[in-house]
Motif scaffolding. Structure first.
Motif, PDB file in Angstrom:
ATOM      1  N   LYS A 151      -4.148  -6.133  -6.496  1.00 62.36           N
ATOM      2  CA  LYS A 151      -4.992  -6.355  -7.671  1.00 62.36           C
ATOM      3  C   LYS A 151      -6.279  -5.537  -7.559  1.00 62.36           C
ATOM      4  O   LYS A 151      -6.693  -4.874  -8.517  1.00 62.36           O
ATOM      5  CB  LYS A 151      -5.304  -7.845  -7.830  1.00 62.36           C
ATOM      6  CG  LYS A 151      -4.124  -8.641  -8.359  1.00 62.36           C
ATOM      7  CD  LYS A 151      -4.277 -10.141  -8.305  1.00 62.36           C
ATOM      8  CE  LYS A 151      -5.568 -10.740  -8.711  1.00 62.36           C
ATOM      9  NZ  LYS A 151      -5.559 -12.223  -8.640  1.00 62.36           N
ATOM     10  N   GLN A 152      -6.891  -5.556  -6.393  1.00 59.86           N
ATOM     11  CA  GLN A 152      -8.131  -4.795  -6.196  1.00 59.86           C
ATOM     12  C   GLN A 152      -7.864  -3.293  -6.204  1.00 59.86           C
ATOM     13  O   GLN A 152      -8.619  -2.522  -6.800  1.00 59.86           O
ATOM     14  CB  GLN A 152      -8.818  -5.224  -4.907  1.00 59.86           C
ATOM     15  CG  GLN A 152      -9.366  -6.639  -4.999  1.00 59.86           C
ATOM     16  CD  GLN A 152     -10.130  -7.049  -3.757  1.00 59.86           C
ATOM     17  OE1 GLN A 152     -10.836  -6.247  -3.160  1.00 59.86           O
ATOM     18  NE2 GLN A 152      -9.990  -8.304  -3.378  1.00 59.86           N
ATOM     19  N   LEU A 153      -6.786  -2.867  -5.560  1.00 59.79           N
ATOM     20  CA  LEU A 153      -6.435  -1.449  -5.521  1.00 59.79           C
ATOM     21  C   LEU A 153      -6.170  -0.915  -6.926  1.00 59.79           C
ATOM     22  O   LEU A 153      -6.608   0.182  -7.277  1.00 59.79           O
ATOM     23  CB  LEU A 153      -5.207  -1.253  -4.631  1.00 59.79           C
ATOM     24  CG  LEU A 153      -4.902   0.166  -4.192  1.00 59.79           C
ATOM     25  CD1 LEU A 153      -5.938   0.651  -3.184  1.00 59.79           C
ATOM     26  CD2 LEU A 153      -3.509   0.210  -3.568  1.00 59.79           C
ATOM     27  N   SER A 154      -5.484  -1.707  -7.735  1.00 61.51           N
ATOM     28  CA  SER A 154      -5.166  -1.263  -9.100  1.00 61.51           C
ATOM     29  C   SER A 154      -6.424  -1.092  -9.944  1.00 61.51           C
ATOM     30  O   SER A 154      -6.491  -0.214 -10.793  1.00 61.51           O
ATOM     31  CB  SER A 154      -4.188  -2.228  -9.775  1.00 61.51           C
ATOM     32  OG  SER A 154      -4.792  -3.467 -10.074  1.00 61.51           O
ATOM     33  N   GLN A 155      -7.428  -1.902  -9.701  1.00 60.23           N
ATOM     34  CA  GLN A 155      -8.697  -1.743 -10.420  1.00 60.23           C
ATOM     35  C   GLN A 155      -9.403  -0.462  -9.989  1.00 60.23           C
ATOM     36  O   GLN A 155      -9.925   0.273 -10.828  1.00 60.23           O
ATOM     37  CB  GLN A 155      -9.601  -2.956 -10.182  1.00 60.23           C
ATOM     38  CG  GLN A 155      -9.089  -4.204 -10.850  1.00 60.23           C
ATOM     39  CD  GLN A 155      -9.931  -5.428 -10.510  1.00 60.23           C
ATOM     40  OE1 GLN A 155     -10.769  -5.406  -9.616  1.00 60.23           O
ATOM     41  NE2 GLN A 155      -9.695  -6.510 -11.235  1.00 60.23           N
ATOM     42  N   GLU A 156      -9.411  -0.190  -8.700  1.00 63.09           N
ATOM     43  CA  GLU A 156     -10.080   1.004  -8.191  1.00 63.09           C
ATOM     44  C   GLU A 156      -9.417   2.290  -8.655  1.00 63.09           C
ATOM     45  O   GLU A 156     -10.096   3.255  -8.995  1.00 63.09           O
ATOM     46  CB  GLU A 156     -10.138   0.982  -6.666  1.00 63.09           C
ATOM     47  CG  GLU A 156     -11.088  -0.052  -6.126  1.00 63.09           C
ATOM     48  CD  GLU A 156     -11.194  -0.024  -4.620  1.00 63.09           C
ATOM     49  OE1 GLU A 156     -10.921   1.035  -3.993  1.00 63.09           O
ATOM     50  OE2 GLU A 156     -11.552  -1.077  -4.051  1.00 63.09           O
TER      51      GLU A 156
ATOM     52  N   GLY B 119       0.821  -1.200   0.000  1.00 64.56           N
ATOM     53  CA  GLY B 119       0.000   0.000   0.000  1.00 64.56           C
ATOM     54  C   GLY B 119       0.856   1.251   0.000  1.00 64.56           C
ATOM     55  O   GLY B 119       0.516   2.253  -0.653  1.00 64.56           O
ATOM     56  N   GLU B 120       1.977   1.212   0.690  1.00 63.17           N
ATOM     57  CA  GLU B 120       2.904   2.343   0.706  1.00 63.17           C
ATOM     58  C   GLU B 120       3.503   2.568  -0.676  1.00 63.17           C
ATOM     59  O   GLU B 120       3.635   3.703  -1.129  1.00 63.17           O
ATOM     60  CB  GLU B 120       4.002   2.128   1.749  1.00 63.17           C
ATOM     61  CG  GLU B 120       3.525   2.206   3.176  1.00 63.17           C
ATOM     62  CD  GLU B 120       2.874   0.915   3.686  1.00 63.17           C
ATOM     63  OE1 GLU B 120       2.889  -0.131   2.981  1.00 63.17           O
ATOM     64  OE2 GLU B 120       2.338   0.949   4.805  1.00 63.17           O
ATOM     65  N   ASP B 121       3.868   1.479  -1.357  1.00 58.19           N
ATOM     66  CA  ASP B 121       4.390   1.605  -2.723  1.00 58.19           C
ATOM     67  C   ASP B 121       3.344   2.249  -3.633  1.00 58.19           C
ATOM     68  O   ASP B 121       3.651   3.147  -4.420  1.00 58.19           O
ATOM     69  CB  ASP B 121       4.767   0.232  -3.302  1.00 58.19           C
ATOM     70  CG  ASP B 121       5.981  -0.393  -2.641  1.00 58.19           C
ATOM     71  OD1 ASP B 121       6.884   0.335  -2.192  1.00 58.19           O
ATOM     72  OD2 ASP B 121       6.034  -1.639  -2.586  1.00 58.19           O
TER      73      ASP B 121
ATOM     74  N   ILE C 183      -8.966  -3.004   2.125  1.00 54.57           N
ATOM     75  CA  ILE C 183      -9.073  -4.170   1.236  1.00 54.57           C
ATOM     76  C   ILE C 183      -8.430  -5.385   1.906  1.00 54.57           C
ATOM     77  O   ILE C 183      -8.983  -6.482   1.899  1.00 54.57           O
ATOM     78  CB  ILE C 183      -8.423  -3.884  -0.131  1.00 54.57           C
ATOM     79  CG1 ILE C 183      -9.210  -2.806  -0.888  1.00 54.57           C
ATOM     80  CG2 ILE C 183      -8.315  -5.159  -0.964  1.00 54.57           C
ATOM     81  CD1 ILE C 183      -8.481  -2.252  -2.110  1.00 54.57           C
ATOM     82  N   LEU C 184      -7.269  -5.178   2.497  1.00 55.10           N
ATOM     83  CA  LEU C 184      -6.552  -6.265   3.169  1.00 55.10           C
ATOM     84  C   LEU C 184      -7.377  -6.828   4.318  1.00 55.10           C
ATOM     85  O   LEU C 184      -7.498  -8.047   4.465  1.00 55.10           O
ATOM     86  CB  LEU C 184      -5.210  -5.734   3.674  1.00 55.10           C
ATOM     87  CG  LEU C 184      -4.108  -6.706   4.004  1.00 55.10           C
ATOM     88  CD1 LEU C 184      -3.718  -7.533   2.792  1.00 55.10           C
ATOM     89  CD2 LEU C 184      -2.901  -5.953   4.541  1.00 55.10           C
ATOM     90  N   ASP C 185      -7.977  -5.947   5.109  1.00 55.18           N
ATOM     91  CA  ASP C 185      -8.733  -6.388   6.283  1.00 55.18           C
ATOM     92  C   ASP C 185     -10.130  -6.900   5.952  1.00 55.18           C
ATOM     93  O   ASP C 185     -10.755  -7.533   6.795  1.00 55.18           O
ATOM     94  CB  ASP C 185      -8.847  -5.235   7.297  1.00 55.18           C
ATOM     95  CG  ASP C 185      -7.515  -4.913   7.955  1.00 55.18           C
ATOM     96  OD1 ASP C 185      -6.607  -5.771   7.917  1.00 55.18           O
ATOM     97  OD2 ASP C 185      -7.385  -3.797   8.481  1.00 55.18           O
TER      98      ASP C 185
END
Length: 148
Positions: free
Chosen positions: A130-135, A58-60, A104-106
């Motif tokens: 993967k989910q973050l990149s879609q959002e 998430g930091e990256d 997302i992780l939690d």
């Protein structure tokens, strides 16, 4: 290598090397301390085997989105992974991205772990990315290193 290092190529062609700790590196100093924009830059950093989550973090992602980096690649002892900005990529603040990553992780990722759909030791950050990149509409991939 027992610590992280980052190599960043700026749009003007200069190359910056940033050394970090066993679990993080801070190339934002290129912009915050030296005044050179990271917008449109390309970077590579390592994740030491003893402190990797086998994925970008998430930091990256927060750094990538806030500083408008064009391409970011990293690797560890098993995988190579990267993020790439697309024309649809959203602008976002670091804190918003890292907070969303944690949500997302939690949430959905913990559910995947509970039902045995993923290996928490190697896939939890990868699934969250993967989910973050879609959002946020950026390209993210992870591939097995071909030298392993």
């Amino acid at each position: 290598m027992p610590h992280e290092e980052d190599y960043t190529i700026l749009q003007d062609g200069t190359v910056w090397r940033t050394k970090g700790t066993t679990a993080s590196v801070h190339p934002e100093t290129i912009q915050s301390e030296y005044g050179h924009t990271l917008k449109g830059s390309y970077s590579y950093h390592n994740h030491p085997a003893k402190s990797t989550h086998y994925s970008m973090s998430g930091e990256d992602a927060g750094f990538f989105l806030e500083y408008e980096v064009q391409y970011s690649q990293a690797s560890d002892d098993r995988y190579i992974y990267f993020m790439e900005r697309t024309p649809e990529t959203l602008l976002a603040k670091y804190e918003d991205v890292t907070g969303r990553f944690r949500e997302i992780l939690d949430g959905p990722v913990r559910e995947m772990e509970f039902y045995g759909h993923i290996d928490p030791d190697t896939d939890e950050y990868h699934e969250a990315m993967k989910q973050l990149s879609q959002e946020y509409r950026f390209r993210y991939e992870r591939v097995v290193r071909n030298d392993r």
